[in-house]
Structures are given as structure tokens and as C-alpha cells.
Design a protein around this motif. Structure first.
Motif, mmCIF file in Angstrom:
data_model
loop_
_atom_site.group_PDB
_atom_site.id
_atom_site.type_symbol
_atom_site.label_atom_id
_atom_site.label_comp_id
_atom_site.label_asym_id
_atom_site.label_seq_id
_atom_site.Cartn_x
_atom_site.Cartn_y
_atom_site.Cartn_z
ATOM 1 N N SER A 151 -5.272 7.735 0.570
ATOM 2 C CA SER A 151 -5.291 7.468 -0.868
ATOM 3 C C SER A 151 -4.044 8.065 -1.508
ATOM 4 O O SER A 151 -3.365 8.900 -0.904
ATOM 5 C CB SER A 151 -6.557 8.042 -1.508
ATOM 6 O OG SER A 151 -6.560 9.445 -1.395
ATOM 7 N N PRO A 152 -3.732 7.668 -2.743
ATOM 8 C CA PRO A 152 -2.516 8.163 -3.391
ATOM 9 C C PRO A 152 -2.435 9.683 -3.520
ATOM 10 O O PRO A 152 -1.359 10.247 -3.505
ATOM 11 C CB PRO A 152 -2.561 7.518 -4.777
ATOM 12 C CG PRO A 152 -3.353 6.280 -4.583
ATOM 13 C CD PRO A 152 -4.371 6.621 -3.533
ATOM 14 N N GLY A 153 -3.536 10.362 -3.601
ATOM 15 C CA GLY A 153 -3.507 11.813 -3.774
ATOM 16 C C GLY A 153 -3.336 12.608 -2.498
ATOM 17 O O GLY A 153 -3.125 13.814 -2.535
ATOM 18 N N LYS A 154 -3.394 11.967 -1.358
ATOM 19 C CA LYS A 154 -3.337 12.660 -0.070
ATOM 20 C C LYS A 154 -1.930 12.604 0.518
ATOM 21 O O LYS A 154 -1.356 11.533 0.680
ATOM 22 C CB LYS A 154 -4.310 12.020 0.927
ATOM 23 C CG LYS A 154 -5.732 11.961 0.459
ATOM 24 C CD LYS A 154 -6.472 13.140 0.965
ATOM 25 C CE LYS A 154 -7.939 12.981 0.545
ATOM 26 N NZ LYS A 154 -8.749 14.004 1.023
ATOM 27 N N LEU B 218 0.833 -1.194 0.000
ATOM 28 C CA LEU B 218 0.000 0.000 0.000
ATOM 29 C C LEU B 218 0.873 1.253 0.000
ATOM 30 O O LEU B 218 0.625 2.165 -0.766
ATOM 31 C CB LEU B 218 -0.935 -0.007 1.213
ATOM 32 C CG LEU B 218 -1.849 1.205 1.378
ATOM 33 C CD1 LEU B 218 -2.740 1.402 0.165
ATOM 34 C CD2 LEU B 218 -2.694 1.037 2.635
ATOM 35 N N ILE B 219 1.905 1.270 0.844
ATOM 36 C CA ILE B 219 2.768 2.457 0.883
ATOM 37 C C ILE B 219 3.498 2.631 -0.442
ATOM 38 O O ILE B 219 3.683 3.752 -0.907
ATOM 39 C CB ILE B 219 3.754 2.403 2.080
ATOM 40 C CG1 ILE B 219 4.426 3.751 2.319
ATOM 41 C CG2 ILE B 219 4.839 1.384 1.876
ATOM 42 C CD1 ILE B 219 3.570 4.745 3.019
ATOM 43 N N TYR B 220 3.864 1.537 -1.078
ATOM 44 C CA TYR B 220 4.545 1.652 -2.367
ATOM 45 C C TYR B 220 3.594 2.154 -3.446
ATOM 46 O O TYR B 220 3.965 2.970 -4.276
ATOM 47 C CB TYR B 220 5.171 0.310 -2.776
ATOM 48 C CG TYR B 220 6.008 0.448 -4.025
ATOM 49 C CD1 TYR B 220 7.280 0.993 -3.953
ATOM 50 C CD2 TYR B 220 5.522 0.060 -5.265
ATOM 51 C CE1 TYR B 220 8.056 1.148 -5.086
ATOM 52 C CE2 TYR B 220 6.285 0.207 -6.402
ATOM 53 C CZ TYR B 220 7.548 0.753 -6.312
ATOM 54 O OH TYR B 220 8.309 0.910 -7.444
ATOM 55 N N ARG B 221 2.360 1.681 -3.427
ATOM 56 C CA ARG B 221 1.388 2.161 -4.411
ATOM 57 C C ARG B 221 1.070 3.630 -4.221
ATOM 58 O O ARG B 221 0.775 4.324 -5.180
ATOM 59 C CB ARG B 221 0.100 1.352 -4.340
ATOM 60 C CG ARG B 221 0.237 -0.001 -4.964
ATOM 61 C CD ARG B 221 -1.083 -0.499 -5.457
ATOM 62 N NE ARG B 221 -0.934 -1.835 -6.001
ATOM 63 C CZ ARG B 221 -1.932 -2.660 -6.192
ATOM 64 N NH1 ARG B 221 -3.159 -2.301 -5.872
ATOM 65 N NH2 ARG B 221 -1.722 -3.843 -6.697
ATOM 66 N N ILE B 222 1.123 4.093 -2.995
ATOM 67 C CA ILE B 222 0.819 5.502 -2.726
ATOM 68 C C ILE B 222 1.999 6.398 -3.075
ATOM 69 O O ILE B 222 1.826 7.449 -3.671
ATOM 70 C CB ILE B 222 0.391 5.689 -1.252
ATOM 71 C CG1 ILE B 222 -1.001 5.076 -1.050
ATOM 72 C CG2 ILE B 222 0.404 7.153 -0.840
ATOM 73 C CD1 ILE B 222 -1.469 5.064 0.373
ATOM 74 N N THR B 223 3.211 5.982 -2.704
ATOM 75 C CA THR B 223 4.378 6.862 -2.862
ATOM 76 C C THR B 223 5.252 6.527 -4.073
ATOM 77 O O THR B 223 6.034 7.375 -4.502
ATOM 78 C CB THR B 223 5.269 6.796 -1.613
ATOM 79 O OG1 THR B 223 5.805 5.476 -1.481
ATOM 80 C CG2 THR B 223 4.500 7.204 -0.373
ATOM 81 N N ILE C 119 -0.011 8.555 7.944
ATOM 82 C CA ILE C 119 -0.963 7.598 8.524
ATOM 83 C C ILE C 119 -0.359 6.205 8.522
ATOM 84 O O ILE C 119 -0.393 5.490 9.534
ATOM 85 C CB ILE C 119 -2.303 7.608 7.757
ATOM 86 C CG1 ILE C 119 -3.028 8.931 7.979
ATOM 87 C CG2 ILE C 119 -3.182 6.430 8.173
ATOM 88 C CD1 ILE C 119 -4.223 9.130 7.062
ATOM 89 N N LEU C 120 0.208 5.803 7.406
ATOM 90 C CA LEU C 120 0.777 4.459 7.307
ATOM 91 C C LEU C 120 2.047 4.300 8.144
ATOM 92 O O LEU C 120 2.282 3.237 8.722
ATOM 93 C CB LEU C 120 1.025 4.089 5.853
ATOM 94 C CG LEU C 120 -0.252 3.857 5.048
ATOM 95 C CD1 LEU C 120 0.065 3.630 3.581
ATOM 96 C CD2 LEU C 120 -1.044 2.688 5.609
ATOM 97 N N LEU C 121 2.860 5.356 8.215
ATOM 98 C CA LEU C 121 4.039 5.277 9.083
ATOM 99 C C LEU C 121 3.616 5.189 10.552
ATOM 100 O O LEU C 121 4.200 4.425 11.333
ATOM 101 C CB LEU C 121 4.965 6.474 8.862
ATOM 102 C CG LEU C 121 5.857 6.394 7.637
ATOM 103 C CD1 LEU C 121 6.622 7.695 7.433
ATOM 104 C CD2 LEU C 121 6.813 5.225 7.727
ATOM 105 N N GLY C 122 2.593 5.930 10.928
ATOM 106 C CA GLY C 122 2.068 5.855 12.291
ATOM 107 C C GLY C 122 1.504 4.477 12.584
ATOM 108 O O GLY C 122 1.729 3.913 13.663
ATOM 109 N N ALA D 266 -10.012 4.579 7.041
ATOM 110 C CA ALA D 266 -9.335 5.654 6.303
ATOM 111 C C ALA D 266 -9.298 5.360 4.807
ATOM 112 O O ALA D 266 -9.446 6.270 3.977
ATOM 113 C CB ALA D 266 -7.930 5.862 6.848
ATOM 114 N N LEU D 267 -9.118 4.103 4.444
ATOM 115 C CA LEU D 267 -9.132 3.723 3.025
ATOM 116 C C LEU D 267 -10.535 3.846 2.439
ATOM 117 O O LEU D 267 -10.711 4.365 1.330
ATOM 118 C CB LEU D 267 -8.632 2.283 2.856
ATOM 119 C CG LEU D 267 -7.135 2.077 2.949
ATOM 120 C CD1 LEU D 267 -6.800 0.605 3.141
ATOM 121 C CD2 LEU D 267 -6.445 2.629 1.714
ATOM 122 N N ILE D 268 -11.528 3.380 3.175
ATOM 123 C CA ILE D 268 -12.907 3.399 2.680
ATOM 124 C C ILE D 268 -13.402 4.826 2.491
ATOM 125 O O ILE D 268 -14.064 5.138 1.497
ATOM 126 C CB ILE D 268 -13.834 2.607 3.638
ATOM 127 C CG1 ILE D 268 -13.498 1.115 3.540
ATOM 128 C CG2 ILE D 268 -15.298 2.854 3.330
ATOM 129 C CD1 ILE D 268 -14.108 0.268 4.647
#
Length: 177
Positions: A67-70, A1-6, A76-79, A60-62
Motif C-alpha cells: 500500500s502507499p504507506g508501506k 501501481l508503482i506510480y500511485r505508491i511512490t 515488493i513491486l520491484l521484485g 499483498a494488496l488485499i
């Protein structure tokens, strides 16, 4: 998920580090907790905390907050990763120390081996299952499934017997006085 976002392998590695470092440092505190508290309650708290965190990511995902644009998605994911590392660090010593207290003496080696087999099998199989689930359903479903599994773990852990603590053993029992 983090890779898809960043789209950054470095941030993916940073997230792994954010999960691993708290496990390393908090396992010392977790060992003290396992000695002084009911291991069952430490484990219950860990699974319940993991369920809440996992549900938070799913929500948060729903809702689109993650999301990728935020820009806040990374934090959030690091936390999430940090909190999950803290929980695992606090809970793992109790999970390992409870084994000899819930099985008979002659079955301890088998129980430890079975526990190790289960953890290592999950390390191998769970990422593959999650990968297929992400492709079929998306990340929300995976986090909701994780939440459900943590809740199931809470239910099974609640059925464990209470065990002794090192603090209690060092004081002795009434009969010893």
C-alpha cells in the motif's frame, strides 16, 4: 501501481528497467532451455510462475501489506517486476520456437503472423483495459484477473502436444542406429 505508491516517474522507469533487463539476459538461457527441454513444459512453468507471482501481489494488496504507506511496497513491486522479467525471458524463446512444431509446414508463416498480431494487439489493448479495470475495481481485481488468465493459459498450454528437442534430434532415433 508503482506510480500511485511512490509518485515518482523515475521509480516507474526503474521498475520498467527491472522487468526488461532480465528479459534481455535470461532469453539466452531460455533459448538453451527451448532447445534441450520440452517447450510445452517450459511454457507451462512460465505461466504457472507468473500466476503465482501475480497472486502474491494480489494477496499483498488485499491484506494491505502492499500500500502507499508501506516502505516495503517499492521492493515488493520491484521484485515482482524482476521475477516477471526472468520468467518472460526464459519462456519467450520456447513460445516462439514451438510454433513450427505444432502447425503444418505450409501454415508456419500464418501462425507466426497470428502470434505476432496477438502479442502486439495485447500490448496496445491490455493497458487500456487494465486502466479501466483499475478505475472500476482497483488494483486487486486486476491482479486477480491476471492470475485467472495465467491459470487459463496453463490449461490451454497443457493441451499442446509434446514436441522434439534439439538434444534429442542430435542423438538421433533408434532407427538411425
Amino acid at each position: 501501481l508503482i506510480y500511485r505508491i511512490t509518485h515518482s516517474a523515475a521509480i516507474l522507469g526503474l521498475m520498467s528497467l527491472a522487468n526488461s533487463l532480465p528479459m534481455l539476459f535470461f532469453s539466452l538461457v531460455g533459448g538453451i532451455m527451448a532447445d534441450r527441454m520440452q517447450k510445452k513444459y517450459v511454457i507451462l512453468g512460465g505461466y504457472a510462475g507468473s500466476a503465482v507471482i501475480s497472486l502474491g501481489v494480489a494477496v499483498a494488496l488485499i491484506t494491505g501489506f502492499l500500500s502507499p504507506g508501506k516502505a516495503s511496497s517499492l521492493w515488493i513491486l520491484l521484485g515482482y517486476s524482476l521475477l516477471q522479467g526472468v520468467i518472460q525471458g526464459l519462456m519467450m524463446p520456447a513460445r516462439q520456437a514451438i510454433i513450427p512444431q505444432i502447425v503444418s509446414h505450409d501454415q508456419v508463416m500464418n501462425a507466426v503472423a497470428l502470434n505476432t498480431l496477438g502479442m502486439n494487439a495485447l500490448r496496445l489493448v491490455a493497458p487500456a483495459i487494465a486502466g479501466f479495470a483499475v478505475e472500476l475495481f482497483d488494483f486487486q481485481a486486476v491482479y486477480l484477473a491476471m492470475t485467472a488468465l495465467y491459470i487459463l493459459a496453463v490449461g490451454f498450454t497443457a493441451m499442446l502436444p509434446l514436441t522434439g528437442t534439439a538434444a534429442f534430434k542430435s542423438r538421433g532415433t533408434v532407427e538411425d542406429l
